[in-house]
Design an enzyme around this catalytic site. Structure first.
Site, PDB file in Angstrom:
ATOM      1  N   GLY A 113      -4.217  -4.123  -0.041  1.00 61.56           N
ATOM      2  CA  GLY A 113      -2.791  -3.423   0.120  1.00 61.56           C
ATOM      3  C   GLY A 113      -1.865  -4.628   0.377  1.00 61.56           C
ATOM      4  O   GLY A 113      -2.066  -5.679   0.461  1.00 61.56           O
ATOM      5  N   CYS A 114      -0.597  -4.090   0.083  1.00 60.62           N
ATOM      6  CA  CYS A 114       0.547  -5.304   0.068  1.00 60.62           C
ATOM      7  C   CYS A 114       0.418  -5.765   1.364  1.00 60.62           C
ATOM      8  O   CYS A 114       0.727  -7.121   1.363  1.00 60.62           O
ATOM      9  CB  CYS A 114       1.890  -4.262  -0.193  1.00 60.62           C
TER      10      CYS A 114
END
Lengths: 347, 347, 347, 347
Positions: A150-151
């Site tokens: 995920g970011c």
């Protein structure tokens, strides 16, 4: 075109999918062969993404099940969680780079707890390589299925993993305060994502329950071989792109903020995309906008025994599509920077 | 106009001064008698602030020393630190409400350490009332000199003081992560404050050395009768107004996040400007834009034994000019909400 | 509360309705008695508008048909076109101030052509007063039904009507270039109105077919007693509020830009809300943000025989809810500025 | 590196210079050999441009006079007007691509009238090629000195030149309404360019007297062999990059908006960077952000006998540094798209 691999992008109608296509258009070894978006099948990319009008030769959008897998070398999954694993579990042939959340958590029960549905393909979890490139190079080369972080975890782990591995910080009281541009919220229709609701304002969201939290914990726990719990509070900031995390850590006895700088300096000295800034320079998202770069730095905290680590990425590039391509480069044995050399766009 | 007091504003060419004038224009008991801005003396407010074109009857700007103090009932100091105390120490007659940093710190040596200059008027420090209105009502009534808190301390202390006073949180590891709109940086010419440098970006600044830090510590220390050190990291966010602080606190043994809500609920139940939000609702700066309101809430942290308190204000109103007027209302015996009733401007 | 009139707002869940409530909260003669929003009935205003959390005493939202009209003195219609006339045509008792498009066009067939549906209440068209306050004072006093102009027509007509009435400009080649903040697009869910689609970008929309076009033409035609056709191109600009129109007009023989200034100066010298700026000062939306003011100015065009008139308003206030209240003030015989005195919010 | 030319950039501390460096970093035939910025000499690019931290190998900034010209193949002038011609008139050896205004106007007296100073090098005016690439290809190949058009003229002329050359529109009443991102205003310190002054607002500037006006007129006049005067009104919009022009033109007798589309379609069918959009699609600056592309379209005007042409570019790329590189590509005989292939950055 003969030295290009043929790629498919599932979910090209989201911001992540679109940014992957943007990067793929500039990559010398990628040929975009198929693009899916079930609700938009039959439309062109320019129909739904006006910035692709100057690039009229992109394939027309199709439904995912219409893609003939045997002509594809690599598939990028840019679908929502659950949908992604549902489709990708049936894909045979191409190597798989998934940008959804489906293969990030190694434990299907943790996944079920945080995502609210049973895992659609639990037997694949063991196979999936967690693709934080700088920490996964060995496994990436032969991986069939890579799960991109995920970011928020990308930024957090780039800052924290070297420190945790070096044993210079504690893991009991890691506090991550994160800021994200609005593109991170996706293109779904919610009134909370309308321009007039977000411009000229900022707020926290998903306080104490954001789904990227167990992912960060998982990766930290693996390094210290015991469960780690972190504090993580994301905020939306009125900008399109960019992610900034300000992380408070407790220093091990005798360790200083300067020692943390030294650890990071050594770890990232030869990395093409991760950069420790000079002493005192605060990372800003404008330093990395539109690029695959990550900038970070360490500051003394006023509270004795603590330090502040700040890290910035572009949430759609290093935090998503750029890292996916970086992983692909590694998987196919190319220079990791291929197609990702663009300097940041500022202003 | 007979029931109005005559006010002067020193430093009407800054954002704080201009917002004070905006609020004063709508206040039924204030008559703007004099406005100073030394570098702009001779100009009208509309010359330097185009939003005052519809209000042509404002006095022309003069130099501070040209103001005849004996005709003034109250003076608002909106000057930079050092300049403010320099001028205000010579003022006799009007009651003084200072919005600069000069009279916030009670210890002249702490002031000198953080502001880099000897205090211009140390003998006034004992007299100055620290004007966080909700916690200073008794002293405000007869005060001659009121020092308005900084914008960050206003938000932080409204969140923390009730909790510290109730003894439900520890003071050893308070971590304040703050976001501010750009108006908080003032109207001075720096290339870092140009539109193109700040739009579409966010970054921390003054990490570990922001001047509002000792002010927060001073007020917390006074309550617990021992020195408190906090962690405080401010960030600039691409918006004009608004301030959001996300504060991580350690809970005393047996205390829960719900207990914190109860403390705040009781403390602020009758306050006109401070509002505890319903369970789960995250404060946003858009809830208070342009108004004197403050919204806050408490969330469980994932790390056991901690909680997250989030608080939002408009940095120029409750964080500055609005609170100054709230203090004036109190000093002159009027309803505290007078002239400050406007609902927030959204969108 | 005895000297207050009781008002209802239909459609309080849109930006226009919310801004009307914001202004009504600060109006000394208005008591908000009923608020409708059919899809949100049962919720509080704060539930759907977080900036109303500090104002908990607003009535709960109900369905329009639940409002008991005999207890209401005035009703504000903030519904979409067609829905508005459908409901308001059944209202007996209160005076009606409609902010929808339904009663703006005097000719039901023109309405049908531009809005795509037969007019729901054509018999009311003759009765409706077109409420551009500065040009409708005589009729407003006894009006039962007032139709507030669209935001674009408000700005355009304030600039053009005095010039057309004075016969100093031609009506053959009026070119209106308009810029609007995004709140003008409403709170409906469209992906084109998401933050990430609009931030950092600008574009024209509804080119050659915006529904405010026939409304401007109608009012100009009435003054010159012959059909007028205008060019009008609206654009969305990444800001919440504000509307700026840059209008190119042809000068009648011998007329200069200075003459146009003279006409406007005379016409608006005593107007509380319309202000001709000093020579050379360009109107900006920041001069009027959040206020009911309008600023305008005239410039020489480089093409001989033409001039440029620029006008700015806040689309939600003078362009919508503020003007509605200005009309109400007139209808009830109060000072026109009542409740609308707030200075613009800048920055 | 052997197949790269050595380039120097004069004025690397402005937005134009920085964007040129950004593009040069990704260009396969450019080697950045020298960078000047007199007031910043001795500093690194990263010192003044934080987004270059990830690119540490850029040359240190020097004073312009320190650059050894005989080692340079091409020099890009990104200096302010007057300064640019002053320095470039002394350069011998490298081919010159000037991005300032100094060599755009062919008549030194017109230059003096609009820029307020005598031309520093009038003897070079005849030699300078006006580098609107799509209309200058023949002359570019052997040019020693190329003058890149201003950003506004680039967009205006790409829209208008084909129409004027085809004789389908008149030149008497061309009205150009232009919107620009703030980067177009440069990095100079003016309080009007501070974030808080520009965010959430829009306004026109330099009405009737913008310096790009005579440049557009010059190029149009050359095509029709008689003097043309245009109306041109630029506005600042709160975004970093992007330029949108909405142009109203009068149609020659019998000509329709569709005919204009046909002319543009034919003219630009094979152009890599100029794109006529499908019928009805409005150009947006987001379609070209960060890229060298230009999108345009034609719409019927409601006023008979007129049409509306809308055109969008990125002011710093096609409007400045990108076009400069496009010209360089042409001058050195390379593919015109070299180094400029990047797709737009959206969101």
């Amino acid at each position: 075109m003969t030295n290009r691999i043929r790629i498919a992008v599932l979910g090209a109608s989201g911001y992540t999918g679109a940014d992957l296509v943007r990067l793929a258009l500039g990559h010398p070894r990628m040929e975009i062969t198929a693009l899916s978006a079930n609700a938009k099948a039959g439309q062109t990319m320019a129909d739904i993404w006006p910035h692709f009008f100057p690039h009229p030769r992109l394939p027309t959008l199709v439904r995912a099940e219409e893609i003939p897998w045997d002509g594809i070398d690599a598939v990028f999954g840019c679908l929502p969680h659950a949908a992604s694993a549902g489709i990708l579990s049936g894909v045979r042939g191409p190597r798989i780079i998934d940008l959804s959340a489906d293969f990030r958590l190694r434990d299907a029960s943790v996944y079920a707890e945080w995502y609210g549905n049973a895992h659609p393909a639990p037997t694949l979890l063991d196979e999936a390589v967690y693709g934080l490139t700088e920490f996964a190079r060995g496994a990436l080369r032969d991986a069939r299925l890579v799960s991109c972080p995920g970011c928020y975890p990308t930024a957090a782990l780039l800052a924290l993993l070297p420190l945790v591995e070096a044993g210079v910080v504690g893991t009991e009281r890691i506090t991550i305060h994160a800021l994200s541009g609005v593109s991170g919220a996706g293109r779904g229709l919610k009134d909370t994502h309308l321009f007039a609701e977000l411009a000229e304002a900022t707020h926290a969201y998903a306080v104490g329950r954001h789904r990227h939290m167990p992912e960060i914990e998982q990766e930290l726990s693996r390094r210290v071989h015991r469960p780690v719990r972190i504090s993580f509070t994301p905020h939306l900031v009125p900008m399109n792109r960019g992610e900034l995390e300000t992380i408070t850590v407790e220093l091990m006895k005798g360790v200083t903020a300067t020692d943390l700088r030294t650890v990071l300096q050594r770890r990232y000295a030869d990395e093409p995309f991760v950069h420790l800034l000079p002493v005192g320079v605060a990372p800003s998202t404008r330093m990395v906008r539109g690029s695959n770069h990550c900038v970070l730095n360490v500051f003394e905290d006023r509270v004795p025994g603590r330090a502040i680590v700040i890290v910035a990425i572009d949430n759609l590039v290093k935090g998503s599509s750029g890292q996916a391509i970086q992983n692909m480069n590694r998987m196919f044995g190319w220079a990791e920077t291929l197609g990702l050399e663009a300097a940041p766009l500022f202003p």
